[in-house]
Design an enzyme around this catalytic site. Sequence first.
Site, PDB file in Angstrom:
ATOM      1  N   ILE A 164      -9.656  12.296 -19.828  1.00  0.00           N
ATOM      2  CA  ILE A 164      -9.542  13.576 -20.536  1.00  0.00           C
ATOM      3  C   ILE A 164      -8.958  13.276 -21.913  1.00  0.00           C
ATOM      4  O   ILE A 164      -7.861  12.736 -22.023  1.00  0.00           O
ATOM      5  CB  ILE A 164      -8.627  14.548 -19.773  1.00  0.00           C
ATOM      6  CG1 ILE A 164      -9.173  14.805 -18.367  1.00  0.00           C
ATOM      7  CG2 ILE A 164      -8.493  15.869 -20.536  1.00  0.00           C
ATOM      8  CD1 ILE A 164      -8.250  15.639 -17.506  1.00  0.00           C
ATOM      9  N   HIS A 165      -9.695  13.627 -22.974  1.00  0.00           N
ATOM     10  CA  HIS A 165      -9.262  13.291 -24.332  1.00  0.00           C
ATOM     11  C   HIS A 165      -8.875  14.553 -25.091  1.00  0.00           C
ATOM     12  O   HIS A 165      -9.577  15.561 -25.015  1.00  0.00           O
ATOM     13  CB  HIS A 165     -10.400  12.578 -25.056  1.00  0.00           C
ATOM     14  CG  HIS A 165     -10.018  12.046 -26.397  1.00  0.00           C
ATOM     15  ND1 HIS A 165      -9.197  10.949 -26.557  1.00  0.00           N
ATOM     16  CD2 HIS A 165     -10.329  12.478 -27.642  1.00  0.00           C
ATOM     17  CE1 HIS A 165      -9.029  10.710 -27.846  1.00  0.00           C
ATOM     18  NE2 HIS A 165      -9.710  11.629 -28.526  1.00  0.00           N
ATOM     19  N   PRO A 166      -7.774  14.539 -25.823  1.00  0.00           N
ATOM     20  CA  PRO A 166      -6.804  13.448 -25.960  1.00  0.00           C
ATOM     21  C   PRO A 166      -5.596  13.671 -25.039  1.00  0.00           C
ATOM     22  O   PRO A 166      -4.881  14.664 -25.185  1.00  0.00           O
ATOM     23  CB  PRO A 166      -6.392  13.541 -27.422  1.00  0.00           C
ATOM     24  CG  PRO A 166      -6.524  15.010 -27.745  1.00  0.00           C
ATOM     25  CD  PRO A 166      -7.570  15.588 -26.838  1.00  0.00           C
TER      26      PRO A 166
END
Length: 481
Positions: free
Chosen positions: A455-457
């Site tokens: 999962i970014h950021p």
Amino acid sequence: MSGAAREELRRRLLGLIEGHRVVIFSKTYCPHSTRVKELFSSLGVDCNILELDQVDEGAGVQEALSEITSQRTVPSVFVNRVHVGGCDHTFQAHQSGLLQQLLQQDPAYDYDLIVIGGGSGGLSCAQEAAVLGRKVMVLDFVVPSPRGTAWGLGGTCVNVGCIPKKLMHQAALLGQALTDSRKFGWEYSQQVRHSWATMTEAIQSHIGSLSWGHRLALREKAVTYVNSYGEFVEHHKVKVQQLERGLPGRLKVVAKSTEGTETIEGIYNTVLLAIGRDSCTKKLGLEKIGVNVSEKTGKIPVNDEEQTSVPYVYAVGDVLEGKPQLTPVAVQAGKLLARRLFGGRSEKCDYVNVPTVVFTPLEYGCCGYSEEKAGEVYQAENLNVYHTLFWPLEWTVAGRDNNTCYAKIICNKLDNDRVIGFHVLGPNAGEITQGFAAAMKCGLTKQLLDDTIGIHPTCGEVFTTLEITKASGLDITQKGC
């Protein structure tokens, strides 16, 4: 059925179970119930039988039984307050000899289980044993400080450990957030101050509510709670010698700074040495019944089932020699112990894959082995250690150091690169570690991490992109997010 009526029915059922040698909850038309009743009849054992299809509140009784035993069917068999189970379990117990042992148990004791110490492990074990139909007492008494300060139920965690620690940690994080907020455009001219008195009052109020909640939980499960000190006087006999409250004394303190030549001298009635905790085992009378206690630490050595050197005495929680001093560990160990003692279960507590976190301003979380311990257990040449420094996005605008946070996993080459050690230093490390701990219990490997989409950021995504091993010697410093 209302909550009050349900609780009253539960109390009546527990009274029925407690007051009879054998209780069978049955239905007249059930062939499995008939088989069980015939078994006890052939053994010449008198039973108290409640036919649920013959009583008006039969459905309510069966629902209450399912809450007590997690068994939704009949027959439901209790022998000397131990829940044996249904038809199959009863016949299995008969074939193994367990049923005969239960029938021969001496009912002369006042309680099936006495717990000395109302901390996380003791309360967990006591409540689980009560749910399983046993008669339980909890003894808990904390010697007041010289100023008269005393704890409520809940032990270290609730009163002076996990709960106040995390709340004070949150107070510190809010202070740091105020500093960072200016970089994110928040403008305020007034001077922001922290009130220690306001914070401690709020935290103490919350602690008090938790302690009261523990008392209510014991009452709801019909556990006898006595705010007194417990001491063994002989085998199977515990004396209940509330200690007297003393008046504050006066101590002359002379302290020298380790960072200079300054010397501090004064008269005080309370001196706090924040250097850890001693085990309160010296006054429990353990030597009178032969329980082995470490002379150096005061802790109690046990086997893998939390059993001491005296077969009927068990220990869980921080008092154990060589085990993690963590609330969730004590809770789990206490619950599993009660199930083994009174529920016919066999699961043991896992003391290796234990997630934990240090709530310093920069949090540190870990689960499983340290790199050093993994080397001892598996040999260093059989390990792959992946690591990196990382820069949380929240720190970029705030201008915080870009190479302070750190992530590391330790993998066993001989077991498909299974992750046996997990370590993270950074914001919200506790929340990150909790999720990965579940994955480790399921057999997490390096390949599974590589196959996981991050999962970014976020900080947690760094574990899905680890490439550099310690053995490679490559640079792990970060230049961007």
